[in-house]
Design a protein around this motif. Structure first.
Motif, PDB file in Angstrom:
ATOM      1  N   LYS A  35       1.238  19.272  37.634  1.00  0.00           N
ATOM      2  CA  LYS A  35      -0.081  19.545  38.208  1.00  0.00           C
ATOM      3  C   LYS A  35       0.065  20.345  39.497  1.00  0.00           C
ATOM      4  CE  LYS A  35      -2.512  15.677  36.194  1.00  0.00           C
ATOM      5  NZ  LYS A  35      -3.453  14.598  36.417  1.00  0.00           N
ATOM      6  N   PHE A  36      -1.046  20.971  39.919  1.00  0.00           N
ATOM      7  CA  PHE A  36      -1.024  21.771  41.147  1.00  0.00           C
ATOM      8  C   PHE A  36      -1.042  20.832  42.336  1.00  0.00           C
ATOM      9  CE2 PHE A  36      -2.887  24.424  37.857  1.00  0.00           C
ATOM     10  CZ  PHE A  36      -2.043  25.522  37.917  1.00  0.00           C
ATOM     11  N   SER A  37       0.001  20.932  43.161  1.00  0.00           N
ATOM     12  CA  SER A  37       0.186  20.004  44.270  1.00  0.00           C
ATOM     13  C   SER A  37      -0.956  20.143  45.293  1.00  0.00           C
ATOM     14  CB  SER A  37       1.550  20.297  44.885  1.00  0.00           C
ATOM     15  OG  SER A  37       1.594  19.870  46.190  1.00  0.00           O
ATOM     16  N   MET A  38      -1.488  19.016  45.744  1.00  0.00           N
ATOM     17  CA  MET A  38      -2.593  18.938  46.714  1.00  0.00           C
ATOM     18  C   MET A  38      -3.890  19.563  46.182  1.00  0.00           C
ATOM     19  SD  MET A  38      -0.425  19.533  50.210  1.00  0.00           S
ATOM     20  CE  MET A  38      -1.798  19.427  51.353  1.00  0.00           C
ATOM     21  N   GLY A  39      -4.030  19.599  44.857  1.00  0.00           N
ATOM     22  CA  GLY A  39      -5.312  19.986  44.261  1.00  0.00           C
ATOM     23  C   GLY A  39      -5.523  21.480  44.110  1.00  0.00           C
ATOM     24  N   VAL A  40      -6.507  21.817  43.261  1.00  0.00           N
ATOM     25  CA  VAL A  40      -6.884  23.225  43.042  1.00  0.00           C
ATOM     26  C   VAL A  40      -8.042  23.545  43.976  1.00  0.00           C
ATOM     27  CG1 VAL A  40      -7.785  24.882  41.370  1.00  0.00           C
ATOM     28  CG2 VAL A  40      -6.146  23.143  40.628  1.00  0.00           C
ATOM     29  N   ASN A  41      -7.796  24.452  44.928  1.00  0.00           N
ATOM     30  CA  ASN A  41      -8.845  24.848  45.883  1.00  0.00           C
ATOM     31  C   ASN A  41      -9.716  25.965  45.358  1.00  0.00           C
ATOM     32  OD1 ASN A  41      -8.183  23.059  47.871  1.00  0.00           O
ATOM     33  ND2 ASN A  41      -6.995  24.504  49.095  1.00  0.00           N
ATOM     34  N   VAL A  42      -9.099  26.878  44.603  1.00  0.00           N
ATOM     35  CA  VAL A  42      -9.820  28.085  44.194  1.00  0.00           C
ATOM     36  C   VAL A  42      -9.250  28.606  42.875  1.00  0.00           C
ATOM     37  CG1 VAL A  42      -8.365  29.489  45.722  1.00  0.00           C
ATOM     38  CG2 VAL A  42     -10.552  30.393  45.009  1.00  0.00           C
ATOM     39  N   LEU A  43     -10.145  29.130  42.034  1.00  0.00           N
ATOM     40  CA  LEU A  43      -9.790  29.640  40.697  1.00  0.00           C
ATOM     41  C   LEU A  43     -10.410  31.012  40.504  1.00  0.00           C
ATOM     42  CD1 LEU A  43     -10.792  26.946  38.040  1.00  0.00           C
ATOM     43  CD2 LEU A  43      -8.513  27.869  38.356  1.00  0.00           C
ATOM     44  N   ARG A  44      -9.703  31.885  39.783  1.00  0.00           N
ATOM     45  CA  ARG A  44     -10.306  33.156  39.363  1.00  0.00           C
ATOM     46  C   ARG A  44      -9.848  33.449  37.937  1.00  0.00           C
ATOM     47  NH1 ARG A  44     -13.409  32.442  42.612  1.00  0.00           N
ATOM     48  NH2 ARG A  44     -13.930  33.550  44.515  1.00  0.00           N
ATOM     49  N   ILE A  45     -10.783  33.949  37.104  1.00  0.00           N
ATOM     50  CA  ILE A  45     -10.429  34.308  35.721  1.00  0.00           C
ATOM     51  C   ILE A  45     -10.235  35.819  35.674  1.00  0.00           C
ATOM     52  CG2 ILE A  45     -11.125  34.207  33.292  1.00  0.00           C
ATOM     53  CD1 ILE A  45     -13.168  32.009  34.152  1.00  0.00           C
ATOM     54  N   LEU A  46      -9.077  36.255  35.176  1.00  0.00           N
ATOM     55  CA  LEU A  46      -8.812  37.697  35.063  1.00  0.00           C
ATOM     56  C   LEU A  46      -9.343  38.214  33.725  1.00  0.00           C
ATOM     57  CD1 LEU A  46      -5.210  37.633  36.549  1.00  0.00           C
ATOM     58  CD2 LEU A  46      -7.213  38.672  37.607  1.00  0.00           C
ATOM     59  N   LYS A  47      -9.538  39.538  33.660  1.00  0.00           N
ATOM     60  CA  LYS A  47     -10.054  40.176  32.440  1.00  0.00           C
ATOM     61  C   LYS A  47      -9.228  39.789  31.201  1.00  0.00           C
ATOM     62  CE  LYS A  47     -13.319  43.570  33.333  1.00  0.00           C
ATOM     63  NZ  LYS A  47     -14.125  42.866  34.298  1.00  0.00           N
ATOM     64  N   CYS A  48      -7.905  39.660  31.389  1.00  0.00           N
ATOM     65  CA  CYS A  48      -7.015  39.372  30.257  1.00  0.00           C
ATOM     66  C   CYS A  48      -7.102  37.912  29.795  1.00  0.00           C
ATOM     67  CB  CYS A  48      -5.574  39.704  30.645  1.00  0.00           C
ATOM     68  SG  CYS A  48      -5.038  38.795  32.109  1.00  0.00           S
ATOM     69  N   GLY A  49      -7.883  37.087  30.522  1.00  0.00           N
ATOM     70  CA  GLY A  49      -8.018  35.685  30.126  1.00  0.00           C
ATOM     71  C   GLY A  49      -7.120  34.729  30.893  1.00  0.00           C
ATOM     72  N   TYR A  50      -6.161  35.287  31.655  1.00  0.00           N
ATOM     73  CA  TYR A  50      -5.300  34.434  32.473  1.00  0.00           C
ATOM     74  C   TYR A  50      -6.091  33.909  33.668  1.00  0.00           C
ATOM     75  CZ  TYR A  50      -1.164  36.213  29.973  1.00  0.00           C
ATOM     76  OH  TYR A  50      -0.247  36.527  29.020  1.00  0.00           O
ATOM     77  N   LEU A  51      -5.572  32.846  34.283  1.00  0.00           N
ATOM     78  CA  LEU A  51      -6.206  32.272  35.473  1.00  0.00           C
ATOM     79  C   LEU A  51      -5.314  32.482  36.689  1.00  0.00           C
ATOM     80  CD1 LEU A  51      -7.295  28.737  34.151  1.00  0.00           C
ATOM     81  CD2 LEU A  51      -8.649  30.822  34.182  1.00  0.00           C
ATOM     82  N   LEU A  52      -5.942  32.774  37.827  1.00  0.00           N
ATOM     83  CA  LEU A  52      -5.248  32.727  39.117  1.00  0.00           C
ATOM     84  C   LEU A  52      -5.674  31.430  39.782  1.00  0.00           C
ATOM     85  CD1 LEU A  52      -5.708  36.325  40.579  1.00  0.00           C
ATOM     86  CD2 LEU A  52      -3.557  35.271  39.916  1.00  0.00           C
ATOM     87  N   VAL A  53      -4.700  30.637  40.217  1.00  0.00           N
ATOM     88  CA  VAL A  53      -4.991  29.317  40.772  1.00  0.00           C
ATOM     89  C   VAL A  53      -4.384  29.208  42.171  1.00  0.00           C
ATOM     90  CG1 VAL A  53      -4.795  26.827  40.399  1.00  0.00           C
ATOM     91  CG2 VAL A  53      -4.844  28.374  38.426  1.00  0.00           C
ATOM     92  N   GLY A  54      -5.222  28.859  43.153  1.00  0.00           N
ATOM     93  CA  GLY A  54      -4.738  28.628  44.519  1.00  0.00           C
ATOM     94  C   GLY A  54      -4.770  27.151  44.824  1.00  0.00           C
ATOM     95  N   SER A  55      -3.652  26.611  45.302  1.00  0.00           N
ATOM     96  CA  SER A  55      -3.562  25.156  45.506  1.00  0.00           C
ATOM     97  C   SER A  55      -3.587  24.786  46.981  1.00  0.00           C
ATOM     98  CB  SER A  55      -2.268  24.618  44.883  1.00  0.00           C
ATOM     99  OG  SER A  55      -1.191  24.852  45.765  1.00  0.00           O
ATOM    100  N   GLY A  56      -3.833  23.494  47.226  1.00  0.00           N
ATOM    101  CA  GLY A  56      -3.847  22.962  48.588  1.00  0.00           C
ATOM    102  C   GLY A  56      -2.494  22.991  49.260  1.00  0.00           C
ATOM    103  N   SER A  57      -1.412  23.104  48.461  1.00  0.00           N
ATOM    104  CA  SER A  57      -0.074  23.142  49.054  1.00  0.00           C
ATOM    105  C   SER A  57       0.386  24.577  49.325  1.00  0.00           C
ATOM    106  CB  SER A  57       0.931  22.462  48.123  1.00  0.00           C
ATOM    107  OG  SER A  57       1.031  23.213  46.923  1.00  0.00           O
TER     108      SER A  57
END
Length: 620
Positions: free
Chosen positions: A246-268
């Protein structure tokens, strides 16, 4: 009174700001024109042109900006603010092309938590903070509220975010602590109707939400560090993960890219590219402190990431490498010092950092960090060869400005921390003040230092020290309500002035027969150096202490700043304010006029450094 006093006054021109509030979730965005970064700092929203870093400022909020959203075409920017309990927290819609206020919307109390524009820019949905708890839908054309509702059916938990559908102006999503709802807007009947999403046995706090471009699925980032994938049509949980890493210290922010992949920014502080199907990590980078914003430029070949360390990074999708493009302080700036004569470099201290900046292109040149300590005050020696600094662990540290190397450490300089420091013009001595009220004189030698004298007349913290140009006298201000002028050759006090205030700052007039002081009583007082008499007393501020003050080199003007967040430029002889600068959102902590009289620097408790055009350049 402040508003009336400042509206009629000539305004200072703000030239540049060093600062970025990395604590505002999703606060950093790229405008659809792909040419500007948009982000909050204090009461302002900053538009920064990517190609040359030119800044523009949207001023209108009366307190810190808490959320920012940009409409799909980029015609509008919306920003919400915090305010005091029981007061209305405003939402401002800005006309991007004109850089003006389009509408001011007031319904929420205490804080605006989140904002989202509908895909065709017909509506704006706003969410109040936990003391407000309501969702309001606004008609952008009429600037009126259509309808509102409590975000939650019962008082359990609170709602943290809203996100609009990408295709339908009548559908949006709200989420938060154990709540996830899809809302339908019924404009003719002026109602919004929620449908609860079913997540089965999963109990989660959702921090951020993204809706897929075709509106099939909602992706929700949680404080538990996993992502929920919900079918938007049925409201049913379709998938969740990652199950193991899991993403350490939680998921703060998410973005969906055109290709369907996700960008995930975590609290850590990790930025991760992961699959939108099984949430498997594809690429990962570790940044300094928690990631709070991911802003995609254009189709997603390039994106920007903001962190709690008040830093902005640029990434390319292909190489996925972090390039640090923007840095600023993320806690109160305590002091600012300008390199004498050149006016090209200045230094600031905040928390455990001392940073050296270039004044024209406000860019960080050097960072000196002493972990887990706090720097209270600093000065750049007259020859520019060393930075002297006062620390809360009781040590004085001297650094080389080119390399940041520690040249000298003076341990146990003051028992209750070193609180003020200054260097003599001949660069041979340092005068320091401490939390216990002692003033100490140190000799700096090529291979060390020695204590020459300790002077004990003050009863409380020394807040400011200024040394006369001949290096023979100095003046110290203290929270005990006294200012003392000392002979630092014979080590005796020459004069003491006492007032019913906690002095914060003192300055010699360049002709050195007068000093001016200010502090918690909001007064600016001119004193005669020789007999200690009061020459003049001015009302320096309508509200709050004056924390910083500096006199221009020609002695014709001085500047003040304090808890009222206003920069004021004064005529020394007339004793009147000539210009006011309104832009700080935190108390002003220190202020300096550059020796060329062209630039004024002010720093504040929210970590910002502001550069203003000084309105009275010296005659050549």
């Amino acid at each position: 009174t402040m508003a009336l006093e400042t509206q009629t006054m000539p305004q200072l021109e703000l030239e540049a700001v060093i600062g970025f509030n990395g604590h505002v979730c999703a606060g950093l965005t790229v405008h659809p024109d792909r040419e500007h970064l948009i982000y909050p700092l204090g009461c302002s929203v900053i538009l920064k042109r990517i190609k040359d870093d030119k800044q523009e400022f949207l001023h209108g909020h009366t307190n810190n900006v808490s959320c920012v959203s940009v409409s799909k075409s980029g015609s509008y920017i919306a920003s919400g603010q915090v305010t005091f309990m029981g007061f209305k927290a405003e939402v401002i819609i800005w006309d991007y092309a004109q850089r003006t206020i389009y509408a001011q919307l007031q319904l929420h109390k205490a804080k605006v938590e989140a904002l989202a524009f509908s895909p065709n820019e017909k509506y704006l949905v706003s969410l109040g903070g936990q003391d407000d708890g309501s969702i309001v839908v606004w008609n952008i054309e009429t600037k009126q509220a259509i309808c509102g509702s409590l975000a939650l059916a019962h008082s359990a938990g609170n709602c943290l975010t809203v996100q609009y559908s990408n295709t339908n102006d009548n559908v949006f999503v709200s989420a938060g602590s154990e709540t996830l709802r899809v809302w339908e807007l019924d404009v003719p009947n002026r109602k919004i109707r929620p449908t609860e999403c079913q997540t089965g046995k999963l109990r989660r706090i959702v921090k951020c939400v993204q809706v897929r471009e075709d509106d099939t699925f909602i992706f929700c980032g949680t404080t538990s560090g996993d992502i929920l994938k919900i079918n938007l049509k049925t409201g049913l949980l379709s998938d969740f993960g990652p199950v193991k890493d899991k993403f350490s210290m939680g998921v703060n922010v998410l973005r969906i890219l055109k290709c369907g992949y996700l960008l995930v920014g975590s609290g850590s502080g990790t930025l991760t590219l992961c699959s939108g199907i099984n949430f498997k990590t594809l690429k990962k980078v570790q940044l300094e402190k928690g990631v709070t914003s991911i802003a995609i430029r254009g189709e997603g070949q390039q994106f920007y990431v903001g962190t709690e360390a008040a830093q902005i990074y640029r990434f390319g999708y292909d190489d996925f490498k972090a390039e640090l493009i923007y840095t600023s302080h993320n806690s109160a700036v305590k002091d600012v010092a300008i390199c004498f004569g050149t006016s090209e470099l200045f230094a600031t201290c905040s928390g455990e950092d001392i940073r050296l900046w270039h004044i024209d292109k406000p860019k960080e040149l050097l960072r000196i960090t002493v972990p887990n300590m706090t720097c209270n005050s600093l000065d750049i020696m007259f020859d520019g060869h060393s930075i002297i600094s006062a620390w809360n662990d009781g040590n004085i540290r001297v650094f080389a400005p080119e390399s940041g190397r520690l040249m000298i450490i003076m341990p146990n300089a003051h028992r209750m921390g070193v609180t003020a420091i200054a260097g003599t013009r001949d660069c041979k001595r340092i005068v320091s003040g401490g939390g216990e009220g002692q003033v100490r004189i140190w000799e700096v030698e090529p291979n060390g230092h020695r204590l020459l004298e300790t002077m004990k007349e003050h009863k409380a913290t020394i807040t400011c020290i200024k040394i006369k140009s001949d290096s023979k006298n100095c003046v110290t201000a203290s929270a005990d309500g006294a200012c003392i002028i000392w002979d630092i050759v014979r080590f005796v006090s020459l004069q003491m002035v006492i007032a019913n205030t906690m002095f914060r700052t003192v300055c010699y007039h360049p002709e050195e027969y007068q000093v001016i002081t200010s502090g918690t009583d909001r007064k600016v007082v001119y004193w005669d150096v020789f007999d200690g008499t009061v020459i003049r007393e001015l009302e320096g501020s309508q509200s709050g202490a004056i924390n910083g003050m500096h006199i221009s080199q020609d002695g014709r003007h001085f500047v003040t700043g304090g808890d009222d967040k206003l920069v004021k430029v004064w005529d020394y002889m007339e004793g009147v304010v000539t210009h006011v600068g309104i832009a700080h959102s935190g108390s002003i902590t220190s202020i300096k006029v550059c020796s060329n009289n062209r630039t004024l620097l002010s720093t504040s408790a929210d970590g910002a450094i502001l550069r203003w055009r000084f309105p009275h350049p010296s005659s050549p």
